[in-house]
Design an enzyme around this catalytic site. Structure first.
Site, PDB file in Angstrom:
ATOM      1  N   LYS A   1       0.812  -1.144   0.141  1.00 26.56           N
ATOM      2  CA  LYS A   1       0.059  -0.013  -0.020  1.00 26.56           C
ATOM      3  C   LYS A   1       0.807   1.202  -0.060  1.00 26.56           C
ATOM      4  O   LYS A   1       0.543   2.515   0.201  1.00 26.56           O
ATOM      5  CB  LYS A   1      -0.874   0.053   1.304  1.00 26.56           C
ATOM      6  CG  LYS A   1      -1.981  -0.970   1.333  1.00 26.56           C
ATOM      7  CD  LYS A   1      -3.067  -0.714   2.362  1.00 26.56           C
ATOM      8  CE  LYS A   1      -2.479  -1.084   3.823  1.00 26.56           C
ATOM      9  NZ  LYS A   1      -3.408  -1.004   4.964  1.00 26.56           N
TER      10      LYS A   1
ATOM     11  N   LYS B   1       2.604   2.307   2.502  1.00 24.16           N
ATOM     12  CA  LYS B   1       2.575   2.658   3.900  1.00 24.16           C
ATOM     13  C   LYS B   1       3.904   2.291   4.827  1.00 24.16           C
ATOM     14  O   LYS B   1       3.860   1.027   4.923  1.00 24.16           O
ATOM     15  CB  LYS B   1       1.322   2.340   4.630  1.00 24.16           C
ATOM     16  CG  LYS B   1       0.628   3.275   5.359  1.00 24.16           C
ATOM     17  CD  LYS B   1      -1.039   2.893   5.887  1.00 24.16           C
ATOM     18  CE  LYS B   1      -1.459   3.989   6.837  1.00 24.16           C
ATOM     19  NZ  LYS B   1      -2.798   3.616   6.716  1.00 24.16           N
TER      20      LYS B   1
HETATM   21  N1  CTP Z   1      -9.758   6.456  12.331  1.00 20.81           N
HETATM   22  C1  CTP Z   1     -10.747   7.178  13.147  1.00 20.81           C
HETATM   23  N2  CTP Z   1     -10.496   8.305  13.353  1.00 20.81           N
HETATM   24  C2  CTP Z   1      -9.282   8.743  13.255  1.00 20.81           C
HETATM   25  C3  CTP Z   1      -8.136   7.675  12.732  1.00 20.81           C
HETATM   26  C4  CTP Z   1      -8.527   6.782  12.209  1.00 20.81           C
HETATM   27  O1  CTP Z   1     -11.944   6.623  13.293  1.00 20.81           O
HETATM   28  N3  CTP Z   1      -8.778   9.889  13.692  1.00 20.81           N
HETATM   29  C5  CTP Z   1     -10.251   5.189  11.807  1.00 20.81           C
HETATM   30  C6  CTP Z   1      -9.828   4.799  10.483  1.00 20.81           C
HETATM   31  O2  CTP Z   1     -10.971   5.412   9.833  1.00 20.81           O
HETATM   32  C7  CTP Z   1      -9.838   3.389  10.259  1.00 20.81           C
HETATM   33  C8  CTP Z   1      -9.237   2.914  11.562  1.00 20.81           C
HETATM   34  O3  CTP Z   1      -9.350   3.842  12.583  1.00 20.81           O
HETATM   35  O4  CTP Z   1     -11.190   2.815  10.284  1.00 20.81           O
HETATM   36  C9  CTP Z   1      -7.817   2.520  11.451  1.00 20.81           C
HETATM   37  O5  CTP Z   1      -7.284   3.657  10.487  1.00 20.81           O
HETATM   38  P1  CTP Z   1      -5.666   3.771  10.288  1.00 20.81           P
HETATM   39  O6  CTP Z   1      -5.406   4.042   8.699  1.00 20.81           O
HETATM   40  O7  CTP Z   1      -4.854   2.750  10.702  1.00 20.81           O
HETATM   41  O8  CTP Z   1      -5.395   4.996  11.063  1.00 20.81           O
HETATM   42  P2  CTP Z   1      -4.903   6.463  10.652  1.00 20.81           P
HETATM   43  O9  CTP Z   1      -4.719   7.325  12.144  1.00 20.81           O
HETATM   44  O10 CTP Z   1      -6.108   7.081   9.744  1.00 20.81           O
HETATM   45  O11 CTP Z   1      -3.736   6.133   9.997  1.00 20.81           O
HETATM   46  P3  CTP Z   1      -3.170   6.968   8.747  1.00 20.81           P
HETATM   47  O12 CTP Z   1      -2.660   8.314   9.054  1.00 20.81           O
HETATM   48  O13 CTP Z   1      -1.919   6.229   8.422  1.00 20.81           O
HETATM   49  O14 CTP Z   1      -3.825   6.549   7.499  1.00 20.81           O
END
Ligand code: CTP
Length: 153
Positions: free
Chosen positions: A45, A47
């Site tokens: 991905k 990431k």
């Molecule tokens: N999520 C959420 N609220 C946030 C951050 C994440 O509800 N502030 C949710 C995402 O929508 C997803 C889950 O947590 O369903 C896991 O998301 P992930 O991508 O691991 O977390 P992020 O903090 O969004 O990471 P990144 O910035 O790498 O995308």
């Protein structure tokens, strides 16, 4: 009939947005399965994670809203998982809105609101800012050193 909920994510640098999402997911049903992205899948991905897979799963497994943790190793596994675990609800944050509607013939698909103002990406950015020395601090350090040099000259 008991309802199984499933979700997918990386959950790097576990934060309050993750916790609130897991709590809301648990409230949707009776059993919550969390599929945590493996290192290989994250690489696919594009990431990069700070926390290794084993530790991310250990943290998720310890959350009381979570009943089971499985690896997420591909985009294609979702339909298999829905069948294998007899899933009633697939739910994920609304940053994925519409992306998993293809599962609708097999289970309910729900997109939940995200917690504003926090994400793993934002935490990584803050860490960079936090650990870098500002220009002002650097200039101040130079002045202090210069004063010391003069004192000892
Ligand atoms: N999520 C959420 N609220 C946030 C951050 C994440 O509800 N502030 C949710 C995402 O929508 C997803 C889950 O947590 O369903 C896991 O998301 P992930 O991508 O691991 O977390 P992020 O903090 O969004 O990471 P990144 O910035 O790498 O995308």
């Amino acid at each position: 009939m008991s309802k199984t909920v499933i979700t997918y994510g990386t959950f790097d640098m576990f934060h309050i947005g993750h916790l609130r999402l897991l709590r809301r997911l648990a409230e949707l049903g009776d059993r919550l399965i969390v599929a945590v992205s493996t290192e290989e899948f994250n690489a696919e991905k594009g990431k990069k994670t700070l926390i290794p897979y084993d530790q991310r799963t250990e943290i998720i497994r310890a959350i009381r809203y979570v009943d089971e943790v499985i690896p997420e190793h591909s985009w294609e596994q979702k339909l298999d998982d829905v069948r294998r675990y007899d899933v009633s609800i697939f739910a994920i944050g609304e940053d994925w809105k519409g992306r998993f509607d293809f599962l609708k013939p097999y289970c309910d698909v729900i997109y939940l609101p995200r917690t504003e103002g926090i994400s793993s990406t934002e935490l990584k950015r803050s860490l960079n800012r936090f650990s870098s020395i500002s220009r002002e601090d650097l200039l101040h350090a130079c002045e202090v050193l210069e004063a010391l040099r003069k004192d000892f000259a």
